[in-house]
Structures are given as structure tokens and as C-alpha cells.
Design a protein around this motif. Structure first.
Motif, mmCIF file in Angstrom:
data_model
loop_
_atom_site.group_PDB
_atom_site.id
_atom_site.type_symbol
_atom_site.label_atom_id
_atom_site.label_comp_id
_atom_site.label_asym_id
_atom_site.label_seq_id
_atom_site.Cartn_x
_atom_site.Cartn_y
_atom_site.Cartn_z
ATOM 1 N N THR A 10 0.845 -1.185 0.000
ATOM 2 C CA THR A 10 0.000 0.000 0.000
ATOM 3 C C THR A 10 0.884 1.240 0.000
ATOM 4 O OG1 THR A 10 -1.773 -1.144 1.167
ATOM 5 C CG2 THR A 10 -1.782 1.263 1.279
ATOM 6 N N LEU A 11 0.708 2.082 -1.015
ATOM 7 C CA LEU A 11 1.506 3.305 -1.146
ATOM 8 C C LEU A 11 0.858 4.483 -0.431
ATOM 9 C CD1 LEU A 11 2.504 3.033 -4.900
ATOM 10 C CD2 LEU A 11 3.828 2.348 -2.902
ATOM 11 N N ALA A 12 -0.459 4.509 -0.412
ATOM 12 C CA ALA A 12 -1.182 5.603 0.233
ATOM 13 C C ALA A 12 -2.623 5.165 0.445
ATOM 14 C CB ALA A 12 -1.153 6.858 -0.630
ATOM 15 N N THR A 13 -3.238 5.738 1.457
ATOM 16 C CA THR A 13 -4.655 5.498 1.743
ATOM 17 C C THR A 13 -5.323 6.842 1.930
ATOM 18 O OG1 THR A 13 -4.176 3.369 2.787
ATOM 19 C CG2 THR A 13 -6.289 4.378 3.311
ATOM 20 N N ILE A 14 -6.500 6.986 1.325
ATOM 21 C CA ILE A 14 -7.259 8.228 1.464
ATOM 22 C C ILE A 14 -8.693 7.904 1.863
ATOM 23 C CG2 ILE A 14 -5.861 9.549 -0.178
ATOM 24 C CD1 ILE A 14 -8.066 9.114 -2.273
ATOM 25 N N LYS A 15 -9.331 8.872 2.494
ATOM 26 C CA LYS A 15 -10.752 8.786 2.788
ATOM 27 C C LYS A 15 -11.474 9.453 1.626
ATOM 28 C CE LYS A 15 -14.207 9.753 6.248
ATOM 29 N NZ LYS A 15 -14.491 10.233 7.604
ATOM 30 N N VAL A 16 -12.451 8.746 1.037
ATOM 31 C CA VAL A 16 -13.127 9.285 -0.144
ATOM 32 C C VAL A 16 -14.611 9.520 0.104
ATOM 33 C CG1 VAL A 16 -11.546 8.295 -1.845
ATOM 34 C CG2 VAL A 16 -13.512 6.956 -1.109
ATOM 35 N N ALA A 17 -15.112 10.555 -0.518
ATOM 36 C CA ALA A 17 -16.547 10.737 -0.679
ATOM 37 C C ALA A 17 -16.905 9.957 -1.932
ATOM 38 C CB ALA A 17 -16.877 12.208 -0.845
ATOM 39 N N VAL A 18 -18.050 9.300 -1.937
ATOM 40 C CA VAL A 18 -18.440 8.466 -3.071
ATOM 41 C C VAL A 18 -19.512 9.178 -3.888
ATOM 42 C CG1 VAL A 18 -19.422 6.247 -3.763
ATOM 43 C CG2 VAL A 18 -17.864 6.362 -1.814
ATOM 44 N N ALA A 19 -19.288 9.250 -5.196
ATOM 45 C CA ALA A 19 -20.251 9.823 -6.142
ATOM 46 C C ALA A 19 -20.719 8.691 -7.049
ATOM 47 C CB ALA A 19 -19.603 10.938 -6.948
ATOM 48 N N LYS A 20 -21.944 8.203 -6.822
ATOM 49 C CA LYS A 20 -22.419 7.076 -7.623
ATOM 50 C C LYS A 20 -23.695 7.372 -8.396
ATOM 51 C CE LYS A 20 -24.421 4.940 -3.539
ATOM 52 N NZ LYS A 20 -24.416 3.832 -2.629
ATOM 53 N N THR A 21 -24.397 8.456 -8.057
ATOM 54 C CA THR A 21 -25.581 8.821 -8.833
ATOM 55 C C THR A 21 -25.170 9.823 -9.909
ATOM 56 O OG1 THR A 21 -26.202 10.734 -7.475
ATOM 57 C CG2 THR A 21 -27.015 8.560 -6.757
ATOM 58 N N PRO A 22 -25.952 9.944 -10.965
ATOM 59 C CA PRO A 22 -25.603 10.918 -12.007
ATOM 60 C C PRO A 22 -25.426 12.335 -11.452
ATOM 61 C CG PRO A 22 -27.280 9.435 -12.837
ATOM 62 C CD PRO A 22 -27.116 9.124 -11.367
ATOM 63 N N ASN A 23 -26.285 12.759 -10.540
ATOM 64 C CA ASN A 23 -26.180 14.104 -9.971
ATOM 65 C C ASN A 23 -24.898 14.255 -9.158
ATOM 66 O OD1 ASN A 23 -27.205 16.759 -9.487
ATOM 67 N ND2 ASN A 23 -27.703 16.099 -7.409
ATOM 68 N N GLU A 24 -24.570 13.260 -8.335
ATOM 69 C CA GLU A 24 -23.338 13.307 -7.539
ATOM 70 C C GLU A 24 -22.109 13.338 -8.442
ATOM 71 O OE1 GLU A 24 -24.834 10.814 -3.589
ATOM 72 O OE2 GLU A 24 -23.936 9.729 -5.264
ATOM 73 N N ARG A 25 -22.136 12.537 -9.522
ATOM 74 C CA ARG A 25 -21.000 12.515 -10.450
ATOM 75 C C ARG A 25 -20.867 13.840 -11.186
ATOM 76 N NH1 ARG A 25 -22.891 6.944 -11.542
ATOM 77 N NH2 ARG A 25 -23.940 7.794 -13.372
ATOM 78 N N ASP A 26 -21.993 14.446 -11.574
ATOM 79 C CA ASP A 26 -21.950 15.738 -12.275
ATOM 80 C C ASP A 26 -21.383 16.833 -11.377
ATOM 81 O OD1 ASP A 26 -23.000 14.640 -14.578
ATOM 82 O OD2 ASP A 26 -25.033 15.407 -14.235
ATOM 83 N N GLU A 27 -21.738 16.819 -10.104
ATOM 84 C CA GLU A 27 -21.270 17.857 -9.181
ATOM 85 C C GLU A 27 -19.812 17.649 -8.792
ATOM 86 O OE1 GLU A 27 -22.374 19.539 -4.828
ATOM 87 O OE2 GLU A 27 -24.031 18.965 -6.151
ATOM 88 N N GLY A 28 -19.421 16.417 -8.524
ATOM 89 C CA GLY A 28 -18.031 16.117 -8.176
ATOM 90 C C GLY A 28 -17.471 17.057 -7.138
ATOM 91 N N LEU A 29 -16.299 17.615 -7.404
ATOM 92 C CA LEU A 29 -15.655 18.539 -6.481
ATOM 93 C C LEU A 29 -15.803 19.998 -6.922
ATOM 94 C CD1 LEU A 29 -12.448 16.481 -5.629
ATOM 95 C CD2 LEU A 29 -14.427 16.918 -4.160
#
Length: 118
Positions: A10-29
Motif C-alpha cells: 500500500t503506497l497511500a490510503t485516502i478517505k473518499v466521498a463516493v459519487a455514484k448517482t448521475p447528480n453526484e458525479r456531475d457535481e463532483g468537487l
């Protein structure tokens, strides 16, 4: 979520927010002005396909990492330019995309061909 090299380390570990719906993916960051170093966003798509992202309305430089269904990194766009409308394609079919702060992949020796785990 972790980034793993060919030896299984393991080189690095991050905590992620998950974007799985079309609206969440469109908004992203979009409109996010600060993200802690070990944070990111994981985009999950319904099926593997060639993907393309852009940085419109995104004020942070990001590393955009495209990952196939085997969780292998197929493309990394390093330090994507904030507010750019340039398309950043996966080049190969991908099921996932991960966004981290710009420079994260270089700082942690993350390269195309490595894997993610979650």
C-alpha cells in the motif's frame, strides 16, 4: 481507499466521498476550495466505458485517476488545471475515477498500471 503497487504494498490510503448517482458525479468537487491532503472523491459508474472529465467550476488542481473494473489504473491526469474546459479522457474503458489533490500521485509514487483497493 488505498493505492497498491505491483508487489501488493500500500503506497497511500485516502478517505473518499463516493459519487455514484448521475447528480453526484456531475457535481463532483465543483466549488470545493480546499480538500485535506488524504481526502478525495471516488466516482462509480454503472458500466465500464471510456470516460472524460473536465475542470469547469473546480477551483482546485486535481489528479484525476481512471480505473477499470479490475481496479487497475488505466490513466492519470496530473495536476488538472482549475476551471479548464479541456477534456481529460480515460483513453481506455474505466468503471471508476478517483480525484485527489494535484500532485498526490507524484508524491506517493502512484503510476498507471497499479491498482486501487476499497
Amino acid at each position: 481507499m488505498s493505492f497498491v503497487n505491483d508487489s501488493g504494498d500500500t503506497l497511500a490510503t485516502i478517505k473518499v466521498a463516493v459519487a455514484k448517482t448521475p447528480n453526484e458525479r456531475d457535481e463532483g468537487l465543483m466549488d470545493v476550495n480546499h480538500m485535506p491532503e488524504n481526502r478525495g472523491m471516488l466516482f462509480i459508474f454503472n458500466h465500464q466505458q471510456k470516460l472524460s472529465f473536465w475542470m469547469a467550476n473546480t477551483p482546485l488542481p486535481l489528479d484525476i485517476i481512471f480505473v477499470n473494473k479490475q481496479k487497475k489504473i488505466v490513466r492519470i491526469h496530473h495536476n488538472a488545471v482549475p476551471f479548464s474546459k479541456k477534456n481529460l479522457p480515460s483513453g481506455k474503458p474505466a468503471l471508476y475515477a478517483v480525484e485527489t489533490n494535484g500532485g498526490f500521485c507524484v508524491a506517493h509514487d502512484i503510476e498507471e498500471g497499479m491498482k486501487i483497493a476499497f
